[in-house]
Design an enzyme around this catalytic site. Structure first.
Site, short mmCIF file in Angstrom:
data_model
loop_
_atom_site.label_atom_id
_atom_site.label_comp_id
_atom_site.label_asym_id
_atom_site.label_seq_id
_atom_site.Cartn_x
_atom_site.Cartn_y
_atom_site.Cartn_z
N GLY A 47 13.74 5.01 -14.07
CA GLY A 47 12.92 6.23 -14.12
C GLY A 47 13.51 7.27 -15.06
N GLY A 105 11.36 9.99 -16.65
CA GLY A 105 10.71 10.97 -15.77
C GLY A 105 11.48 12.28 -15.73
N ASP A 131 13.33 13.81 -13.30
CA ASP A 131 14.70 13.76 -12.77
C ASP A 131 15.59 12.87 -13.63
OD1 ASP A 131 13.51 15.21 -10.80
OD2 ASP A 131 13.99 13.85 -9.16
N TYR A 134 -0.11 -1.34 -5.73
CA TYR A 134 0.89 -1.19 -6.79
C TYR A 134 2.06 -0.33 -6.31
CZ TYR A 134 3.33 0.30 -10.88
OH TYR A 134 4.34 0.56 -11.76
N THR A 153 12.29 10.84 -0.09
CA THR A 153 11.44 12.03 -0.25
C THR A 153 11.09 12.71 1.07
OG1 THR A 153 9.16 12.65 -0.80
CG2 THR A 153 9.52 10.34 -0.38
N GLU A 185 8.27 13.65 1.69
CA GLU A 185 6.95 13.12 2.09
C GLU A 185 7.06 12.20 3.30
OE1 GLU A 185 3.45 13.11 0.89
OE2 GLU A 185 4.24 15.08 0.40
N TYR A 245 1.98 6.34 -0.79
CA TYR A 245 3.27 6.64 -1.44
C TYR A 245 4.37 6.80 -0.39
CZ TYR A 245 6.82 9.73 -3.56
OH TYR A 245 8.01 10.30 -3.97
N LYS A 294 7.68 4.53 0.34
CA LYS A 294 9.01 5.14 0.29
C LYS A 294 9.75 4.99 1.62
CE LYS A 294 9.62 7.17 -3.84
NZ LYS A 294 10.83 7.06 -4.67
P1 NAP Z 1 8.36 11.21 -12.40
O1 NAP Z 1 8.55 12.35 -13.32
O2 NAP Z 1 7.00 10.79 -12.01
O3 NAP Z 1 9.14 9.95 -13.02
C1 NAP Z 1 8.99 8.67 -12.50
C2 NAP Z 1 9.71 7.69 -13.39
O4 NAP Z 1 9.53 6.37 -12.86
C3 NAP Z 1 9.17 7.64 -14.83
O5 NAP Z 1 10.25 7.41 -15.70
C4 NAP Z 1 8.26 6.42 -14.80
O6 NAP Z 1 8.09 5.82 -16.05
C5 NAP Z 1 9.07 5.52 -13.90
N1 NAP Z 1 8.30 4.42 -13.33
C6 NAP Z 1 7.13 4.47 -12.65
N2 NAP Z 1 6.76 3.24 -12.24
C7 NAP Z 1 7.71 2.40 -12.69
C8 NAP Z 1 7.90 1.00 -12.60
N3 NAP Z 1 7.02 0.22 -11.97
N4 NAP Z 1 8.99 0.45 -13.16
C9 NAP Z 1 9.89 1.23 -13.82
N5 NAP Z 1 9.76 2.55 -13.95
C10 NAP Z 1 8.69 3.13 -13.38
O7 NAP Z 1 9.15 11.47 -11.03
P2 NAP Z 1 10.34 12.51 -10.71
O8 NAP Z 1 9.74 13.79 -10.28
O9 NAP Z 1 11.31 12.49 -11.81
O10 NAP Z 1 10.96 11.84 -9.41
C11 NAP Z 1 12.00 10.88 -9.50
C12 NAP Z 1 12.04 10.07 -8.21
O11 NAP Z 1 12.27 10.93 -7.11
C13 NAP Z 1 10.75 9.32 -7.89
O12 NAP Z 1 11.12 8.12 -7.25
C14 NAP Z 1 10.04 10.23 -6.91
O13 NAP Z 1 9.18 9.46 -6.08
C15 NAP Z 1 11.21 10.80 -6.15
N6 NAP Z 1 11.04 12.14 -5.59
C16 NAP Z 1 10.61 13.16 -6.39
C17 NAP Z 1 10.52 14.43 -5.86
C18 NAP Z 1 10.07 15.61 -6.69
O14 NAP Z 1 9.70 16.64 -6.11
N7 NAP Z 1 10.12 15.52 -8.02
C19 NAP Z 1 10.88 14.67 -4.51
C20 NAP Z 1 11.33 13.61 -3.76
C21 NAP Z 1 11.44 12.35 -4.31
P3 NAP Z 1 6.94 6.30 -17.08
O15 NAP Z 1 7.53 7.51 -17.78
O16 NAP Z 1 6.78 5.11 -17.95
O17 NAP Z 1 5.75 6.65 -16.27
O1 G4F Z 2 2.59 18.98 -6.39
P1 G4F Z 2 2.04 17.96 -5.48
O2 G4F Z 2 1.14 16.93 -6.07
O3 G4F Z 2 3.29 17.31 -4.76
P2 G4F Z 2 3.49 16.51 -3.39
O4 G4F Z 2 2.25 15.85 -2.96
O5 G4F Z 2 4.12 17.45 -2.42
O6 G4F Z 2 4.51 15.37 -3.85
C1 G4F Z 2 5.63 15.68 -4.67
O7 G4F Z 2 6.74 16.02 -3.86
C2 G4F Z 2 7.20 14.94 -3.01
C3 G4F Z 2 8.37 15.50 -2.20
O8 G4F Z 2 7.88 16.14 -1.06
C4 G4F Z 2 7.61 13.79 -3.88
F1 G4F Z 2 8.09 12.76 -3.10
C5 G4F Z 2 6.43 13.30 -4.69
O9 G4F Z 2 6.87 12.25 -5.56
C6 G4F Z 2 5.91 14.46 -5.54
O10 G4F Z 2 6.90 14.79 -6.49
O11 G4F Z 2 1.23 18.66 -4.31
C7 G4F Z 2 1.78 19.66 -3.50
C8 G4F Z 2 0.72 20.26 -2.61
C9 G4F Z 2 -0.12 19.26 -1.82
O12 G4F Z 2 -0.28 19.73 -0.51
C10 G4F Z 2 -1.46 19.25 -2.54
O13 G4F Z 2 -2.57 18.93 -1.72
O14 G4F Z 2 -0.20 20.96 -3.45
C11 G4F Z 2 -1.52 20.69 -2.99
N1 G4F Z 2 -2.44 20.94 -4.10
C12 G4F Z 2 -3.43 21.89 -4.10
N2 G4F Z 2 -4.12 21.83 -5.24
C13 G4F Z 2 -2.51 20.27 -5.26
C14 G4F Z 2 -3.57 20.82 -5.98
N3 G4F Z 2 -1.74 19.24 -5.75
C15 G4F Z 2 -2.03 18.79 -6.99
N4 G4F Z 2 -1.28 17.79 -7.51
N5 G4F Z 2 -3.10 19.29 -7.73
C16 G4F Z 2 -3.90 20.32 -7.26
O15 G4F Z 2 -4.83 20.77 -7.92
#
Ligand code: NAP
Ligand code: G4F
Length: 386
Positions: free
Chosen positions: A10, A13, A15, A102, A134, A136, A158, A162
């Protein structure tokens, strides 16, 4: 001293990009897994990129995919990593309702593929593993705030995938004595956050509205609450987790929760726009009621000042609600208890929500100004409404 070797899945992405930069600064050799795509997909790490012809590179990218066991096993065998950070995932909760199989494969079984490869390759003593778990997982929360002891109740494909990844990590730790840990990270954002997550959608849209290139932004559920931190702080926690003598699971959060509506309000205030929300549910709107002219000029400039003052004078609608962004099952409230990570890891975030919003707004204003210049130069600029 020999350099430590990390494998980051990743890496393209949010992070992955911050973590790769952080580890390189610490002197690591960083290997990254990137997916083949029909366009270059490395914007976030282009500043770290090294020509493959350069000898003794510190950043090496490998084509791969978490759904391909042989590929994962071969890369781990070649790289012989000291640390694996498994950040790869289809990470968009709403999209996971559309691609559930997926997501189960990549986000769930993908983690198993890494753990099993490390085991089969005889690397259980050498390689430490970080699993990107996460908040979530808490879904329909069973306790407020949520800690490492709070039971899980996932509310999306999702989160269910996870959940498998979380427990298979714990199982491999217990069964094979592997140094495998979960970071249960609450939402973390940044200027390079994916454009369709709620915070970035808001900061991009408000920047465009301020610069006269968008009228209204349509949102989903404005009532849900999230515990938001800055990704730069959260990737430091990932690193700290793998530096501990013993593997364990940690909540990484700020302990403060905010509604989506209040995030919009704060982001607007950051550039001098005052909003007022009226109505409820799908009928709710956010209208522009006032402009702090001094602040607007400081943050945005004066080119679009008259236009925004005119919109405020008629109390123009800038935020609407569109049901298409509602989710089949929602996570209403997330607020984490970071006591363990603070006491055991010594982790402290440097950014608060205001600082995070300031960072994101400043970056998106700049980005949208650039788009305006391009448009003035005759280039076509598209608005995305995802
Ligand atoms: P992100 O920006 O969506 O990045 C996801 C990364 O995973 C990208 O590099 C993507 O590649 C890669 N990827 C997706 N599917 C893949 C696959 N099948 N094989 C190999 N690589 C794949 O996510 P992020 O916000 O950096 O989050 C990093 C991790 O932390 C994720 O696992 C996410 O679920 C978890 N997480 C995130 C948050 C948050 O708030 N950001 C909170 C809790 C946990 P492409 O660039 O090619 O799409
Ligand atoms: O920004 P979101 O899409 O993030 P969500 O669903 O909290 O998930 C993110 O954080 C998780 C950690 O808790 C990660 F594991 C996950 O990979 C991802 O990074 O939505 C946040 C909130 C939701 O309640 C959604 O319903 O915002 C609300 N929302 C309201 N309007 C919206 C919108 N979300 C999105 N994406 N787009 C809207 O227009």
């Amino acid at each position: 001293m020999t350099q430590k070797v990390a494998l980051v899945t990743g890496i393209t992405g949010q992070d992955g990009a911050y973590l790769a930069e952080y580890l390189l600064k610490k002197g690591y050799i960083v290997h990254g897994l990137k997916r083949r795509s029909s366009l270059f997909n490395t914007d976030r790490i282009d500043h770290l990129y090294q020509d493959p012809h350069v000898e003794n590179r510190n950043l090496i990218l490998h084509y791969g995919d978490l759904t391909d066991s042989m590929n994962i096993t071969r890369i781990i065998q070649e790289v012989q990593p000291d640390e694996i950070y498994n950040l790869a995932a289809m990470s968009h909760v709403a999209v996971s309702f559309e691609t559930p199989e997926y997501v189960a494969n990549a986000d769930g079984i993908g983690t198993l593929r890494i753990l099993e490869a490390v085991r089969l390759l005889g690397l259980t003593k050498k390689t430490r593993i970080y699993q990107a778990s996460t908040s979530e997982l808490y879904g329909m929360v069973q306790e407020v705030p949520q800690s490492e002891k709070t039971p899980f109740y996932p509310r999306s494909p999702y989160a269910v995938a996870k959940m498998y990844a979380y427990w298979i990590t714990v199982n491999y730790r217990e069964a094979y004595k592997m140094h495998a840990s979960n970071g249960i990270l609450f939402n973390h954002e940044s200027p390079i956050r994916g454009e369709t997550f709620v915070t970035r959608k808001i900061t991009r849209a408000l920047s465009k509205i301020a610069l006269g290139s968008q009228d209204t932004v349509f949102m989903g559920n404005l009532n849900s609450k999230r515990d938001w931190g800055h990704a730069k702080d959260y990737i430091r926690a990932m690193y700290l987790i793998l530096q501990q003598d013993k593997p364990s699971d940690y909540v990484i959060a700020t302990g403060i929760t905010t509604t989506i509506r209040d995030f919009i309000d704060m982001a607007a205030k950051e550039i001098g726009l005052q909003l007022e929300f009226r109505g409820e549910g799908a009928d709710e709107i956010g209208v522009l009621v006032n402009v702090d002219q001094e602040k607007f000029i400081e943050k945005v400039g004066d080119q679009f000042l008259d236009q925004i003052i005119t919109r405020a004078a008629v109390k123009d609608v800038v935020v609407g609600v569109d049901k298409r962004y509602f989710r089949p099952t929602e996570v209403d409230l997330l607020i984490g208890d970071p006591t363990k990570s603070k006491t055991v890891l010594g982790w402290e975030p440097k950014y608060d929500l205001k600082g995070l919003i300031a960072d994101m707004m400043q970056s998106d204003i700049k980005l949208m100004q650039r788009e305006n210049y391009l448009q003035e130069g005759g280039y076509q600029i598209l608005n995305y409404f995802e």
